[in-house]
Motif scaffolding. Sequence first.
Motif, mmCIF file in Angstrom:
data_model
loop_
_atom_site.group_PDB
_atom_site.id
_atom_site.type_symbol
_atom_site.label_atom_id
_atom_site.label_comp_id
_atom_site.label_asym_id
_atom_site.label_seq_id
_atom_site.Cartn_x
_atom_site.Cartn_y
_atom_site.Cartn_z
ATOM 1 N N LEU A 89 0.987 -1.291 0.121
ATOM 2 C CA LEU A 89 -0.052 -0.106 -0.061
ATOM 3 C C LEU A 89 0.658 1.350 0.039
ATOM 4 O O LEU A 89 0.558 2.455 -0.502
ATOM 5 N N ASN A 90 2.021 1.179 0.812
ATOM 6 C CA ASN A 90 3.012 2.452 0.735
ATOM 7 C C ASN A 90 4.077 2.293 -0.460
ATOM 8 O O ASN A 90 4.983 3.215 -0.302
ATOM 9 N N PHE A 91 4.036 1.384 -1.157
ATOM 10 C CA PHE A 91 5.142 1.365 -2.283
ATOM 11 C C PHE A 91 5.220 2.751 -3.078
ATOM 12 O O PHE A 91 6.333 3.012 -3.366
ATOM 13 N N ARG A 92 4.397 3.482 -3.129
ATOM 14 C CA ARG A 92 4.383 4.237 -4.198
ATOM 15 C C ARG A 92 5.306 5.408 -3.633
ATOM 16 O O ARG A 92 5.866 6.288 -4.298
ATOM 17 N N HIS A 93 5.683 5.339 -2.274
ATOM 18 C CA HIS A 93 6.571 6.318 -1.619
ATOM 19 C C HIS A 93 7.929 6.256 -2.017
ATOM 20 O O HIS A 93 8.543 7.373 -1.920
ATOM 21 N N VAL A 94 8.125 5.158 -2.768
ATOM 22 C CA VAL A 94 9.698 4.698 -3.287
ATOM 23 C C VAL A 94 9.857 5.960 -4.054
ATOM 24 O O VAL A 94 10.903 6.423 -4.313
ATOM 25 N N PHE A 95 8.981 6.508 -4.845
ATOM 26 C CA PHE A 95 9.253 7.433 -6.046
ATOM 27 C C PHE A 95 9.293 8.962 -5.436
ATOM 28 O O PHE A 95 9.505 9.758 -6.028
ATOM 29 N N TYR A 96 8.806 9.087 -4.205
ATOM 30 C CA TYR A 96 8.591 10.377 -3.753
ATOM 31 C C TYR A 96 10.107 11.082 -3.466
ATOM 32 O O TYR A 96 10.278 12.440 -3.565
ATOM 33 N N ALA A 97 11.093 10.069 -3.234
ATOM 34 C CA ALA A 97 12.371 10.637 -2.729
ATOM 35 C C ALA A 97 13.040 11.540 -3.938
ATOM 36 O O ALA A 97 13.640 12.400 -3.791
ATOM 37 N N TRP B 45 2.134 1.331 -12.121
ATOM 38 C CA TRP B 45 1.143 0.300 -12.110
ATOM 39 C C TRP B 45 0.405 -0.178 -11.075
ATOM 40 O O TRP B 45 -0.511 -0.587 -11.038
ATOM 41 N N MET B 46 1.253 0.028 -9.744
ATOM 42 C CA MET B 46 0.672 -0.444 -8.596
ATOM 43 C C MET B 46 -0.483 0.262 -7.946
ATOM 44 O O MET B 46 -1.536 -0.318 -7.487
ATOM 45 N N PRO B 47 -0.444 1.493 -8.083
ATOM 46 C CA PRO B 47 -1.660 2.225 -7.103
ATOM 47 C C PRO B 47 -2.871 1.887 -7.567
ATOM 48 O O PRO B 47 -3.784 1.454 -6.756
ATOM 49 N N ALA B 48 -3.338 1.996 -8.717
ATOM 50 C CA ALA B 48 -4.709 1.753 -9.248
ATOM 51 C C ALA B 48 -5.211 0.317 -8.972
ATOM 52 O O ALA B 48 -6.233 0.091 -8.212
ATOM 53 N N GLY B 49 -4.221 -0.617 -9.187
ATOM 54 C CA GLY B 49 -4.576 -2.228 -8.735
ATOM 55 C C GLY B 49 -4.829 -2.375 -7.388
ATOM 56 O O GLY B 49 -5.461 -3.025 -6.920
#
Lengths: 262, 115
Positions: A89-97, B45-49
Amino acid sequence: MNTDPALTAATVSTSAEVRRGLRLSSAAGLGLVPLGVAFGLLVAQAPLPWWTAPLLSTVVFAGSVELLLVSLIVAGTPLVSVAVTVFLLNFRHVFYAFSFPLRVVRSRPARLYSMGALIDEAYAIATTHRTGWTGPRLLAMQAALQVYWVFGGVVGVAAGSLLPAPIEGLEFALTALFIVLALDAARTRRQVPLVVMAAAAVVVGVAVAPGELLVTAFAVYVLFLIVAHLVARRGRDVGLPAEDPLEAAAVPVTDDPEEGRR
Amino acid sequence: MTVSAGYIVAVALVAGAVTFGLRALPFALLRPLRESLLVRRLAVWMPAGILTVLALVMLLDSAALAPGEPVDVRRLSYALLAAAVTVVVHLAAGRRTVLSIAAGTACYVVLVNLL
């Protein structure tokens, strides 16, 4: 604009910078407080001890994850499943850096706090106002967001414990939150296949492991994505959104501002 | 069922450590992460799914009488109706997150308690 060389960023008064940071945080605060109240209500109705809300908001500090943790705790979810779920769920944070102006924060403890408090709202504020960040301004903005969030949660717990009986059905707030977040994440036509793959992953999860539905569905979905990546690597169009271009990080994030441009 | 304080603290520490790691490690690994095509694709690709999986699983959860129980058909119809209200309000009223959540939740609470 003041061009007096004596008035450089280093000598601008700290309190003025803190005030600027607080002002920048206020718009996001409008959304964080009510969501925090909803989180606190869920904690009170679960029912979990009142301190669960401030504990999670201090140690974890991640809005949607905290709401989900309430239901994971009530279900007695194993810690490994908790870790996997939070990771995805928090993987998106990897790109915030890549575009967060951490370089303006000098002291080590302050840097640790700034990284730990890098929530979606802080990232959004930092990247929509691209210039002029100083350490005090950035830290004040992030700390203010955390105060709004903890405050909302405590208000929610208090309100929830004052109710004579739990309101049945209030837990739907969590379902509604993820419906809204999914709608916001899948805005373009190219993202529709991602939604379809995710739905298929849930169906597989229901069929294969209904007891560990969430983690199984996540695993199947990531498996689908890796297959799509392998197909795309052969030069085929898989009909999914393109990856972030390498130049996406417009703001250099190294300590030396010159190094990032070389 | 009462939940033990130790378990709550353990969940908070595990979730906090994973979240901190995801936020802090990329600052140390900027170059390799940026150069990995798989990581850059997964990030898009991950957030939407992942959010769709969560929405559907939560929907199934609210359609059961208790967590982990089989789905109750009456509850499922209420949950689907409330989900539709959430979607319509979100798209029609300018994607105001708190408003959409409030509308969907209010709809579900009314259906569950008054019907």
